[in-house]
Design a protein around this motif. Structure first.
Motif, PDB file in Angstrom:
ATOM      1  N   ASP A 194       0.872  -1.178   0.000  1.00  0.00           N
ATOM      2  CA  ASP A 194       0.000   0.000   0.000  1.00  0.00           C
ATOM      3  C   ASP A 194       0.900   1.217   0.000  1.00  0.00           C
ATOM      4  O   ASP A 194       1.581   1.500   0.980  1.00  0.00           O
ATOM      5  CB  ASP A 194      -0.889   0.001   1.248  1.00  0.00           C
ATOM      6  N   SER A 195       0.936   1.917  -1.107  1.00  0.00           N
ATOM      7  CA  SER A 195       1.852   3.059  -1.245  1.00  0.00           C
ATOM      8  C   SER A 195       1.123   4.382  -1.163  1.00  0.00           C
ATOM      9  O   SER A 195       1.588   5.389  -1.676  1.00  0.00           O
ATOM     10  CB  SER A 195       2.601   2.969  -2.590  1.00  0.00           C
ATOM     11  N   ALA A 217      11.719  -4.232   7.128  1.00  0.00           N
ATOM     12  CA  ALA A 217      12.622  -4.635   6.057  1.00  0.00           C
ATOM     13  C   ALA A 217      13.395  -3.445   5.503  1.00  0.00           C
ATOM     14  O   ALA A 217      14.559  -3.568   5.111  1.00  0.00           O
ATOM     15  CB  ALA A 217      11.827  -5.302   4.926  1.00  0.00           C
ATOM     16  N   ASP A 218      12.753  -2.278   5.492  1.00  0.00           N
ATOM     17  CA  ASP A 218      13.401  -1.086   4.946  1.00  0.00           C
ATOM     18  C   ASP A 218      12.718   0.149   5.536  1.00  0.00           C
ATOM     19  O   ASP A 218      11.503   0.150   5.741  1.00  0.00           O
ATOM     20  CB  ASP A 218      13.286  -1.071   3.417  1.00  0.00           C
ATOM     21  N   LEU A 219      13.511   1.172   5.814  1.00  0.00           N
ATOM     22  CA  LEU A 219      12.951   2.390   6.407  1.00  0.00           C
ATOM     23  C   LEU A 219      13.737   3.609   5.935  1.00  0.00           C
ATOM     24  O   LEU A 219      14.968   3.623   5.998  1.00  0.00           O
ATOM     25  CB  LEU A 219      13.003   2.310   7.940  1.00  0.00           C
ATOM     26  N   LEU A 227       3.478   9.667   4.393  1.00  0.00           N
ATOM     27  CA  LEU A 227       3.853   8.313   4.784  1.00  0.00           C
ATOM     28  C   LEU A 227       3.496   7.303   3.691  1.00  0.00           C
ATOM     29  O   LEU A 227       2.364   7.295   3.196  1.00  0.00           O
ATOM     30  CB  LEU A 227       3.141   7.920   6.085  1.00  0.00           C
ATOM     31  N   THR A 228       4.458   6.487   3.319  1.00  0.00           N
ATOM     32  CA  THR A 228       4.236   5.384   2.382  1.00  0.00           C
ATOM     33  C   THR A 228       4.531   4.088   3.112  1.00  0.00           C
ATOM     34  O   THR A 228       5.588   3.961   3.741  1.00  0.00           O
ATOM     35  CB  THR A 228       5.158   5.519   1.153  1.00  0.00           C
ATOM     36  N   VAL A 229       3.574   3.146   3.071  1.00  0.00           N
ATOM     37  CA  VAL A 229       3.712   1.878   3.799  1.00  0.00           C
ATOM     38  C   VAL A 229       3.671   0.718   2.817  1.00  0.00           C
ATOM     39  O   VAL A 229       2.834   0.674   1.914  1.00  0.00           O
ATOM     40  CB  VAL A 229       2.573   1.715   4.836  1.00  0.00           C
ATOM     41  N   ILE A 254       9.163   6.270   4.278  1.00  0.00           N
ATOM     42  CA  ILE A 254       8.803   5.068   3.537  1.00  0.00           C
ATOM     43  C   ILE A 254       9.129   3.891   4.443  1.00  0.00           C
ATOM     44  O   ILE A 254      10.272   3.718   4.871  1.00  0.00           O
ATOM     45  CB  ILE A 254       9.590   4.949   2.218  1.00  0.00           C
ATOM     46  N   VAL A 255       8.103   3.113   4.771  1.00  0.00           N
ATOM     47  CA  VAL A 255       8.266   2.002   5.709  1.00  0.00           C
ATOM     48  C   VAL A 255       7.878   0.706   5.013  1.00  0.00           C
ATOM     49  O   VAL A 255       6.757   0.561   4.519  1.00  0.00           O
ATOM     50  CB  VAL A 255       7.374   2.185   6.962  1.00  0.00           C
ATOM     51  N   SER A 256       8.805  -0.226   4.964  1.00  0.00           N
ATOM     52  CA  SER A 256       8.546  -1.548   4.401  1.00  0.00           C
ATOM     53  C   SER A 256       8.677  -2.574   5.523  1.00  0.00           C
ATOM     54  O   SER A 256       9.723  -2.650   6.181  1.00  0.00           O
ATOM     55  CB  SER A 256       9.547  -1.845   3.272  1.00  0.00           C
TER      56      SER A 256
END
Length: 310
Positions: free
Chosen positions: A3-4, A263-265, A305-307, A278-280
């Motif tokens: 969900d971006s 996994a990624d931030l 915020l992008t999730v 950006i939060v993965s």
């Protein structure tokens, strides 16, 4: 599941900060004051043949130019705040202006240092009385300018010579580095005026002619340090340096639930009071991106915020 979308389904990209327009008005007032003083000194210098007046007038012209850059940056940022050509708005235009002002300030400090060193080795005659009056008038103008800027500057909790303060969550308060650059230029002018007055009085009444160029060298070192600090801070924002305090809170919130693994931030500044993130995450179980977003809602600095949840 990926969900971006942003935190809000319908959102703008104006991240200028709540004090943007007030800071712009104050900066324009200081530009006007500086220009009036500059024109007065240069005109008086030509009419009286005073090199001291001319030198101070052209020195003030460099600060007027830097302050003018700050004023133009506020105007440009406001005018293009909703321009979609800028992916994250124009909240960082002030950082670009602040970096340019820091470069000008560094050149000013270099010029003062070289000229002072030359005069220390090869002393020249100084009209102490006339020069003291000039320095006093300049100091008064700088005090008025500082008062105009300090109110808005203090709202952010920063001064040019102080480290960044953080609230109880460890967040850095919003800093308008464009306003900060204008404030530093005014402080630099005030410092040179104070040092000049001390040196000129000592030269007039104690015969310490050497103190004038020595004070110039001291002033150039202090101004260079201010310029470096401002350059360092604005460059960090322009290069999207990670806001570690916000990133740490995001990690703390997500790890406290025990059902996700980051996994990624990425967290970076997009305006004086705004951050993008950006939060993965890898979810252990049926966990949606919307749930993650709601958990991160208390992180008030994050405005975009992008999730990504998988």
């Amino acid at each position: 599941m990926t969900d971006s979308t942003n935190t809000r389904r319908t959102h703008g990209h104006s991240f200028l900060g709540g004090s943007h327009d007030e800071n712009a008005r104050r900066t324009r007032s200081v530009v006007a004051l500086t220009l009036i003083m500059m024109i007065g000194e240069i005109t008086a210098g030509y009419l009286t043949g005073s090199m001291a007046l001319l030198a101070d007038g052209f020195h003030m012209a460099t600060h007027a130019g830097a302050l003018g850059i700050a004023a133009l940056a506020y105007s440009y940022a406001r005018r293009n705040s909703e321009n979609r050509a800028f992916s994250f708005g124009t909240g960082k235009v002030g950082e670009l202006a602040g970096f340019a002002s820091a470069l000008i300030l560094a050149l000013v400090s270099l010029g003062i240092g070289i000229e002072s060193a030359f005069r220390l080795i090869h002393p020249t005659g100084v009209a102490f009385g006339q020069a003291t009056v000039i320095a006093a008038i300049g100091l008064i103008v700088n005090i008025v300018s500082a008062l105009l800027l300090s109110g808005a500057h203090a709202e952010h909790g920063h001064h040019a010579h102080e480290p960044h303060h953080h609230d109880r969550h460890g967040h850095a308060h919003g800093t308008d580095n464009n306003l900060r650059s204008a404030y530093v230029h005014v402080l630099a002018d005030a410092l040179t005026s104070v040092l000049a007055i001390v040196a000129l009085l000592a030269g007039r009444y104690l015969g310490w002619v050497w103190l004038d160029p020595l004070m110039g060298i001291v002033g150039s070192i202090v101004i260079a340090r201010w310029a470096w600090t401002l350059m360092r801070d604005t460059a960090a924002v322009l290069l999207d340096k990670t806001d570690q305090h916000v990133a740490d809170e995001i990690r703390e919130i997500l790890s406290s639930h025990g059902d996700t693994e980051i996994a990624d931030l990425h967290v970076w500044q997009i305006g004086p009071e705004a951050r993008a993130a950006i939060v993965s995450v890898r979810a252990h179980g049926a966990l949606t991106a919307e749930t993650i977003r709601s958990r991160l809602a208390p992180v008030h600095e994050v405005r975009h915020l992008t999730v990504e949840a998988t």
